[in-house]
Design a protein around this motif. Sequence first.
Motif, short mmCIF file in Angstrom:
data_model
loop_
_atom_site.label_atom_id
_atom_site.label_comp_id
_atom_site.label_asym_id
_atom_site.label_seq_id
_atom_site.Cartn_x
_atom_site.Cartn_y
_atom_site.Cartn_z
N GLU B 418 0.71 -1.10 -0.08
CA GLU B 418 0.01 0.15 -0.10
C GLU B 418 0.77 1.01 -0.02
N GLY B 419 2.12 0.89 -0.27
CA GLY B 419 2.80 2.26 -0.53
C GLY B 419 4.27 2.26 -0.33
N ARG B 420 5.28 2.64 -1.02
CA ARG B 420 6.44 2.91 -1.01
C ARG B 420 7.41 3.70 0.53
N TYR B 421 8.55 2.96 0.73
CA TYR B 421 9.01 4.06 1.87
C TYR B 421 10.10 4.70 1.39
N ILE B 422 10.42 5.19 1.99
CA ILE B 422 11.80 6.02 2.39
C ILE B 422 12.26 5.78 3.43
N LYS B 423 13.51 6.10 3.30
CA LYS B 423 14.82 5.41 4.30
C LYS B 423 15.52 6.23 4.73
N VAL B 424 16.27 7.08 6.12
CA VAL B 424 17.64 7.90 6.28
C VAL B 424 18.66 7.43 6.33
N GLU B 425 19.57 7.66 6.12
CA GLU B 425 20.58 7.25 7.60
C GLU B 425 21.53 8.21 7.44
N ALA B 426 21.37 9.42 8.28
CA ALA B 426 22.21 10.34 8.58
C ALA B 426 23.32 10.03 9.60
N PHE B 427 24.82 10.94 9.05
CA PHE B 427 25.96 10.42 8.93
C PHE B 427 26.08 12.06 10.00
N CYS B 428 27.36 11.57 11.24
CA CYS B 428 27.83 12.23 11.31
C CYS B 428 29.25 12.29 12.57
N ASP B 429 29.61 12.20 12.98
CA ASP B 429 31.52 12.30 13.63
C ASP B 429 30.78 11.06 14.52
N TRP B 430 31.05 9.63 14.75
CA TRP B 430 31.56 9.93 16.53
C TRP B 430 32.51 9.79 16.78
N LEU B 431 32.26 10.95 18.01
CA LEU B 431 33.60 10.89 19.00
C LEU B 431 34.23 10.19 19.84
N PRO B 432 35.47 10.23 19.35
CA PRO B 432 36.41 9.68 20.11
C PRO B 432 36.32 9.72 21.50
N THR B 433 36.55 8.92 22.41
CA THR B 433 36.86 8.99 23.55
C THR B 433 37.60 7.76 24.21
N ASP B 434 37.96 8.12 25.56
CA ASP B 434 38.67 6.94 26.24
C ASP B 434 38.21 5.97 26.38
N ASN B 435 36.70 6.13 26.25
CA ASN B 435 36.31 4.62 26.85
C ASN B 435 35.16 3.65 25.13
N SER B 436 35.66 4.49 24.37
CA SER B 436 36.14 3.71 23.30
C SER B 436 36.79 2.87 22.92
N HIS B 437 36.88 1.36 22.86
CA HIS B 437 37.89 1.13 22.78
C HIS B 437 38.28 -0.51 22.44
N VAL B 438 39.76 -1.23 21.79
CA VAL B 438 39.70 -2.42 22.03
C VAL B 438 40.49 -3.40 22.77
N THR B 439 40.05 -4.30 23.15
CA THR B 439 41.37 -4.53 24.25
C THR B 439 40.96 -6.66 24.30
N LEU B 440 42.26 -7.46 24.68
CA LEU B 440 42.20 -8.48 24.59
C LEU B 440 41.51 -9.15 25.54
N ASP B 441 39.93 -9.32 25.22
CA ASP B 441 39.13 -10.54 26.24
C ASP B 441 40.69 -11.24 27.51
N PRO B 442 40.46 -11.22 28.43
CA PRO B 442 41.18 -11.79 29.44
C PRO B 442 40.14 -14.06 29.34
N GLU B 443 39.04 -14.22 28.92
CA GLU B 443 38.68 -14.92 28.90
C GLU B 443 37.86 -16.02 28.02
N VAL B 444 37.60 -14.94 26.79
CA VAL B 444 36.62 -15.31 25.93
C VAL B 444 38.13 -15.79 24.77
N LYS B 445 38.03 -16.42 24.04
CA LYS B 445 38.68 -17.55 22.63
C LYS B 445 38.50 -17.33 21.63
N ASP B 446 39.12 -17.62 19.98
CA ASP B 446 37.77 -17.79 19.10
C ASP B 446 38.99 -19.41 19.01
#
Lengths: 181, 576
Positions: B418-446
Motif C-alpha cells: 500500500e505504499g513505497r517507503y523512503i529511508k534516511v541514514e544520517a551520518f555525523c562524527d562518532w567522537l573518539p573517547t577514552d571509553n571506546s577501544h579494543v582490548t584482548l578479552d581475558p577469558e573468551v578465545k577463538d
Amino acid sequence: MDRRDFLLSSSTGLAALSIPAVVSAAIGDKLLFPEVEKFTQQDWLTLATVQNHLFPSEEHAPGALEINALHYLHNFLGNPATDPVDIQFILSGTHSLQQFAKQNHSIPFAQLAIDEREKLLRKFEQQPEGRRWLTNILNYILESLLTDPVYGGNPEQIGWKWLEHRAGEPRPPANKRYWLL
Amino acid sequence: MSHDFDICIVGSGAGAGPVIFTLAHAGYKVLVLEKGPWYTEQDYFKDELKTSLRGGYTPDLRDEQHVVELENDDGSWKSFPTYQSSWNFWNGSVVGGSSNFMSGFFHRLKPNDFKLLSSYGPIERANIVDWPISYDDMEPYYDKVEKVVGVSGRVIDHPFQEPRSSKDFPFPPTMEHPIAGHIDKACERLGIHSMPMPRAILSQPALNRKSCVYSGYCGSYGCATGAKSSSRVALIDSAVATGNCDLRPHAMVTHIHSDQSGKVNAVEYIDKKGQQHAVDARLYVIAAQAIETSRLLLNSSGPKHPDGLGNNTHQVGKNLIFAGGGAGSGRLTYDKFSPEQVADLKQFGTFVNRSIQDWYEISDKDMFKTTAPQKGGTIDFVHLHPNPVARASRQTRGDGQLLWGKPLKDRIKEHFTEGRYIKVEAFCDWLPTDNSHVTLDPEVKDKWGLPVARIKVDVHVQNLKVGWYLANKSADVMREMGADNVLAFASGVPPTNLVAGGCRFGTDPQTSVLNPDCQVHDVENLYVTDGSFMPTGGSVPHTWTIYANAFRVADKILARLGGNKKTEYEPTRKTG
C-alpha cells in the motif's frame, strides 16, 4: 481433492486429522535428517498446529500450510549448518508448550479449539522463554513465506506473489544454498 | 637478505586492495593472506538467508566472536560475548572483505574534517585532534579512487562542496528511481540543496567490468556483475592477473613475529586444513579491518613489544570510532498519489541516490547553546532495504505482545502493497573517547585459542545531538514529500559495519600508533592501511577515505621499495 484442499476443507482444522496425515502432508515422505530424529510425530503435529494458528490459511492469502512452513522448518532444523543449540531450543519449546497445554487443559495442544489455543499461546507468551520460542517460530514461518523456493518454502513463489514482491536476480541455485557455498 | 615476498599483506578489503594493486602492477612480489574464502561474481546470489539471516559471509560465532562492553543507563558497564546476543561485528570475511557488501554511498571528507580540533575547538570528554595531513594531501587519491576503483556521480554546486581536481565524476550517476524527483521537489520548496549521491558502482561498462543491472539488491549483497567497486573486483583481480600477486584464502594470521630489534621478521598463519605456516617479506601491511587489526597487534607480542606489536605507548586499540548519526523513514502511501505516480513509485531496481550536506556545519544557538558553528553531517536518502523476511518480521511487533494470525497477515499485506517507503541514514562524527577501544578479552578465545577482541563502546552526547538535528531535518523533507508515518531519531547504537580507528596516525608516538605515512612508529617495516588510521571519522561513511588513504600509503611504500619496476599500468583482466 488434493491434500491442501482436504486440509483446508476440514471444518475443525488440523486437530481433526490423524498425526500421520498432518506430518506427512507437511514434510512429505522424506526421511528425517539425523539431526531431527529427536522430534517425534507428536512434536511435528504440535509445531504444525502452532504454525497454522499463527499464520492461518485464508481464501485469498496463503497460510502456513500453503507455504510449506513445516517442511521448511524441518529442512532448517536438519541442515548441517544449523546450530544444535537452535535445534534444542525449538524442541524444548515444543515440549514446554505440550506440557503447558496438559497443565491447563488436560488434552494435547493440537486437540484444543481455536480460541483455547489462542488463550493458551497468549499465556505461553507471558513466559520469557515462551515468547522467545514463539518469536522464533513466527520468524521461521516468515522465512518459509518469503525466502527463495530453493529452501523448501514459498512454493511456486506463492509468498512473493501474494505480497507483490520482486525477488532479486540471480537467485540461488540448489547447489549453492547457504550451507553448501 | 632474501625474502619470500617483497610485501606481505594481511587482509584484502578496501584498506588492502590499493596496496596490492599498486605494488603488483609495479612489479613487486605481493603475498595476500585472507582468512575468508575467495568468492567471485559467480558465487553471489540474491539470497537473503545466506546474506543477511545466516551470516553466510562472516565467521561462525561459535568459532570466532567478540565481547562487547556497553554502558547501562545508570552509568555502570555490562559485557557479553556476541554469540549470546544479536550483535555481530564481522562484516565480510572473504576476498575483498566487506567492500563486497557495501552500499557504496561514497562521500569524500571535507577539508575541515582533517582539522576538526582547530576548526571547531575542543569538546569535553572527546579526544578530537587534527590529522597530520591535509585535505590537499588526500585529494589526488580521492580522485584516483574515482577513476581506478570506479565512482559514479554528478557534481553540483552546494555550500559544502569540497575542492576537486577533476571537474566531474568519471562515470555518470547510476539510474535513479522516480522517488528522487519527489525529494528534489521537496528540497527545492524548502530551499535545500538536494544532491546526487556518488556511488561506488559503475553506471556503464568500464574498467573491464560490467555495468550495474539494477537488481534492486545491492547493500549487504555481493555483486553478481562486478559493477560494485569492491576491492576484489576493482583492484585484486587485476593484481592477480599480473602474476605478481599470490593470494591465499582461508589463511588465518595468528601472530606477527618480531625480532630483537623490534622489526617484523615473519607472519604466522593457519590454512584451511589447520596447518601452520610462516612467511617473511621486506615489508608488511595489516589491513584486517579496525577491530581485528588492533587485536592482531595486541596478540603479537615480541622481545621489543611485550604488550603487543607497536603498543609500547599503549595506544593500540584506543579511540575506536564508528559512524554516528540517526535514521528515519516515511511512507508514500499510494492512495495519496495519481495512478501514474503510483506506477512510478512501484518501479523496482534503480537507486534513490539523493543526499543533503547543507548541514555539514551547523549554526543553531537553540540546539547547541552557542553561536559557534558545530560540525554537522550528511543525510542520505535510500530505499527501505528490500529484504522481505526482515521487513515482514518487523511487522510481528505488536503493542506489548507479538502480533500473529490474521492481524499479522493484514499488516504484512499493507506494508508490502500500500505504499513505497523512503529511508534516511544520517551520518555525523562518532567522537573518539577514552571509553571506546579494543582490548584482548581475558577469558573468551577463538577456535585457535587466541584471545578475542573486547570492544568497549562509548557514545558521546554530541553524537546524539547532531544525530537528532540531522534526523529532524530529514523528517521535514519527508513530510514535505507527502510521506506518512514519518519517523526520525538519533541512534547511539554503533553501526558495526562502519568502524575505524584503534591505530590513529599522528606525529607523536605517545598519542598515536602510526606515523603520517601509516607506518607503525617503532616498527620500521610494518604499515597499517585499513580504517584504523583515522583519528576522527568525518560525517560520511569511511570507505572512500580508506581506499584513498591506502593508495596514498601505497605510493609511500612504492617509493621506499624503489619505485616502479614496470611501466604504466595496463589492465590485464580477462573479459567475458
